[in-house]
Write an enzyme that holds these catalytic residues in place. Structure first.
Site, PDB file in Angstrom:
ATOM      1  N   SER A  85      -3.159  -7.782   3.413  1.00 10.93           N
ATOM      2  CA  SER A  85      -3.204  -7.546   4.858  1.00 10.93           C
ATOM      3  C   SER A  85      -3.533  -8.844   5.598  1.00 10.93           C
ATOM      4  O   SER A  85      -3.005  -9.099   6.686  1.00 10.93           O
ATOM      5  CB  SER A  85      -4.239  -6.476   5.186  1.00 10.93           C
ATOM      6  OG  SER A  85      -3.906  -5.279   4.543  1.00 10.93           O
ATOM      7  N   ARG A 125      -2.503  -5.528  -8.654  1.00  6.21           N
ATOM      8  CA  ARG A 125      -1.299  -6.345  -8.438  1.00  6.21           C
ATOM      9  C   ARG A 125      -1.206  -7.512  -9.391  1.00  6.21           C
ATOM     10  O   ARG A 125      -0.129  -7.958  -9.742  1.00  6.21           O
ATOM     11  CB  ARG A 125      -1.291  -6.882  -6.998  1.00  6.21           C
ATOM     12  CG  ARG A 125      -1.151  -5.803  -5.956  1.00  6.21           C
ATOM     13  CD  ARG A 125      -1.610  -6.290  -4.622  1.00  6.21           C
ATOM     14  NE  ARG A 125      -2.997  -6.702  -4.695  1.00  6.21           N
ATOM     15  CZ  ARG A 125      -3.604  -7.442  -3.797  1.00  6.21           C
ATOM     16  NH1 ARG A 125      -2.942  -7.904  -2.771  1.00  6.21           N
ATOM     17  NH2 ARG A 125      -4.874  -7.745  -3.931  1.00  6.21           N
ATOM     18  N   HIS A 132       0.835  -1.209   0.000  1.00  3.44           N
ATOM     19  CA  HIS A 132       0.000   0.000   0.000  1.00  3.44           C
ATOM     20  C   HIS A 132       0.872   1.262   0.000  1.00  3.44           C
ATOM     21  O   HIS A 132       0.579   2.234  -0.688  1.00  3.44           O
ATOM     22  CB  HIS A 132      -0.882   0.050   1.252  1.00  3.44           C
ATOM     23  CG  HIS A 132      -1.869  -1.061   1.388  1.00  3.44           C
ATOM     24  ND1 HIS A 132      -1.925  -1.884   2.485  1.00  3.44           N
ATOM     25  CD2 HIS A 132      -2.872  -1.481   0.567  1.00  3.44           C
ATOM     26  CE1 HIS A 132      -2.907  -2.748   2.355  1.00  3.44           C
ATOM     27  NE2 HIS A 132      -3.494  -2.539   1.190  1.00  3.44           N
ATOM     28  N   LYS A 157     -15.758  -7.260   5.590  1.00  7.42           N
ATOM     29  CA  LYS A 157     -14.580  -7.494   6.445  1.00  7.42           C
ATOM     30  C   LYS A 157     -14.813  -7.049   7.887  1.00  7.42           C
ATOM     31  O   LYS A 157     -15.492  -6.056   8.133  1.00  7.42           O
ATOM     32  CB  LYS A 157     -13.376  -6.745   5.883  1.00  7.42           C
ATOM     33  CG  LYS A 157     -12.903  -7.319   4.564  1.00  7.42           C
ATOM     34  CD  LYS A 157     -11.662  -6.633   4.045  1.00  7.42           C
ATOM     35  CE  LYS A 157     -11.239  -7.272   2.721  1.00  7.42           C
ATOM     36  NZ  LYS A 157     -10.133  -6.543   2.087  1.00  7.42           N
TER      37      LYS A 157
HETATM   38  N1  COA Z   1      -0.266  -4.045  -1.472  1.00 11.99           N
HETATM   39  C1  COA Z   1      -0.611  -4.964  -0.580  1.00 11.99           C
HETATM   40  N2  COA Z   1      -1.866  -5.392  -0.396  1.00 11.99           N
HETATM   41  C2  COA Z   1      -2.797  -4.852  -1.176  1.00 11.99           C
HETATM   42  C3  COA Z   1      -2.524  -3.882  -2.142  1.00 11.99           C
HETATM   43  C4  COA Z   1      -1.192  -3.486  -2.283  1.00 11.99           C
HETATM   44  N3  COA Z   1      -0.828  -2.574  -3.165  1.00 11.99           N
HETATM   45  N4  COA Z   1      -3.663  -3.563  -2.753  1.00 11.99           N
HETATM   46  C5  COA Z   1      -4.623  -4.297  -2.195  1.00 11.99           C
HETATM   47  N5  COA Z   1      -4.086  -5.077  -1.237  1.00 11.99           N
HETATM   48  C6  COA Z   1      -4.749  -6.062  -0.398  1.00 11.99           C
HETATM   49  C7  COA Z   1      -5.448  -5.393   0.748  1.00 11.99           C
HETATM   50  O1  COA Z   1      -4.643  -5.376   1.894  1.00 11.99           O
HETATM   51  C8  COA Z   1      -6.635  -6.300   0.917  1.00 11.99           C
HETATM   52  O2  COA Z   1      -6.206  -7.416   1.676  1.00 11.99           O
HETATM   53  P1  COA Z   1      -7.231  -8.182   2.641  1.00 11.99           P
HETATM   54  O3  COA Z   1      -8.290  -8.752   1.749  1.00 11.99           O
HETATM   55  O4  COA Z   1      -6.374  -9.196   3.246  1.00 11.99           O
HETATM   56  O5  COA Z   1      -7.776  -7.155   3.592  1.00 11.99           O
HETATM   57  C9  COA Z   1      -6.923  -6.755  -0.495  1.00 11.99           C
HETATM   58  O6  COA Z   1      -5.719  -6.709  -1.163  1.00 11.99           O
HETATM   59  C10 COA Z   1      -7.805  -5.819  -1.229  1.00 11.99           C
HETATM   60  O7  COA Z   1      -8.990  -5.895  -0.659  1.00 11.99           O
HETATM   61  P2  COA Z   1     -10.222  -5.222  -1.337  1.00 11.99           P
HETATM   62  O8  COA Z   1     -11.405  -5.870  -0.764  1.00 11.99           O
HETATM   63  O9  COA Z   1     -10.042  -5.176  -2.804  1.00 11.99           O
HETATM   64  O10 COA Z   1     -10.076  -3.745  -0.940  1.00 11.99           O
HETATM   65  P3  COA Z   1     -10.182  -3.112   0.450  1.00 11.99           P
HETATM   66  O11 COA Z   1     -10.913  -3.942   1.441  1.00 11.99           O
HETATM   67  O12 COA Z   1      -8.818  -2.686   0.814  1.00 11.99           O
HETATM   68  O13 COA Z   1     -11.047  -1.829   0.058  1.00 11.99           O
HETATM   69  C11 COA Z   1     -13.012  -0.548  -0.291  1.00 11.99           C
HETATM   70  C12 COA Z   1     -12.345  -1.902  -0.469  1.00 11.99           C
HETATM   71  C13 COA Z   1     -12.981  -0.142   1.177  1.00 11.99           C
HETATM   72  C14 COA Z   1     -12.290   0.498  -1.129  1.00 11.99           C
HETATM   73  C15 COA Z   1     -14.474  -0.668  -0.809  1.00 11.99           C
HETATM   74  O14 COA Z   1     -15.131  -1.683  -0.082  1.00 11.99           O
HETATM   75  C16 COA Z   1     -15.224   0.652  -0.676  1.00 11.99           C
HETATM   76  O15 COA Z   1     -15.141   1.504  -1.538  1.00 11.99           O
HETATM   77  N6  COA Z   1     -15.990   0.810   0.436  1.00 11.99           N
HETATM   78  C17 COA Z   1     -16.768   2.014   0.680  1.00 11.99           C
HETATM   79  C18 COA Z   1     -18.267   1.750   0.422  1.00 11.99           C
HETATM   80  C19 COA Z   1     -18.586   1.919  -1.049  1.00 11.99           C
HETATM   81  O16 COA Z   1     -18.513   2.990  -1.617  1.00 11.99           O
HETATM   82  N7  COA Z   1     -18.978   0.794  -1.664  1.00 11.99           N
HETATM   83  C20 COA Z   1     -19.265   0.747  -3.060  1.00 11.99           C
HETATM   84  C21 COA Z   1     -18.031   0.433  -3.846  1.00 11.99           C
HETATM   85  S1  COA Z   1     -18.369   0.218  -5.561  1.00 11.99           S
END
Ligand code: COA
Length: 165
Positions: free
Chosen positions: A130, A92, A19, A43
């Protein structure tokens, strides 16, 4: 209009080197990047919003272009409120694509003027998530290649507290 504010949303439970790499790349492109601790309804985070924000703030202390915030609601509502025109997401591997594509198009449907920009993190971090970092910490493994020292310390404390060790 040249975009001034980009939002990088995620669960960040906790923030990892992958990140951090994405944030650094985003700051090279946009004058202001808001790292947003957002809610993914599927989550149940280990760390509270405050804990996650504190860890991110510690890492980017002194970086004038980086701000940190938390929001529980629709991402596009937050973006509109901040007058941000860009959402940053890390891409990724091909396996990320379908979900990211769906989110980007949904966000565009909800807010026509907000674009999603995908950044590719350094290949050293393509396998990181994560959840994997939390699991390694929970099982007593060394996470120092995956997270900065401050996050590592908090992670070890959190997993030992939760497991009653
Ligand atoms: N390096 C390391 N890990 C990374 C990464 C990077 N560059 N990019 C993504 N990841 C990992 C994250 O740590 C996460 O790991 P986890 O599943 O073990 O927690 C995973 O890859 C990505 O998870 P993801 O579910 O794609 O994204 P997120 O949980 O981090 O974020 C939100 C999702 C919060 C952005 C999304 O749910 C959101 O927008 N929520 C707000 C409500 C909303 O508007 N909803 C409508 C969306 S259309």
């Amino acid at each position: 209009m040249k975009q001034q504010i980009a939002i990088y949303p995620g669960t960040f439970d906790p923030i990892t080197e992958g990140h951090i790499d994405v944030v650094r790349r985003a700051t090279a492109l946009f004058p202001r990047v808001i790292v947003l601790v957002a809610k993914n309804p599927s989550k149940q985070p280990l760390f509270s919003d405050e804990e996650r924000m504190t860890m991110i703030r510690e890492i980017f202390k002194g970086h004038r272009r980086v701000a940190v915030d938390a929001f529980d609601g629709l991402l596009v509502d937050y973006a509109r409120r901040q007058k941000a025109g860009v959402i940053i997401r890390g891409l990724r591997a091909v396996s990320d694509f379908e979900y990211e594509f769906q989110m980007a198009l949904t966000n565009r449907k909800l807010a026509r003027t907000i674009d999603t920009v995908f950044l590719v993190p350094d290949e050293r971090y393509t396998y990181l998530t994560s959840s994997i970092v939390r699991e390694v910490a929970r099982l007593g493994g060394d996470v120092s290649d995956f997270v900065p020292p401050g996050v590592r310390k908090r992670l070890i404390a959190a997993v030992s507290q939760r497991s009653g060790r």
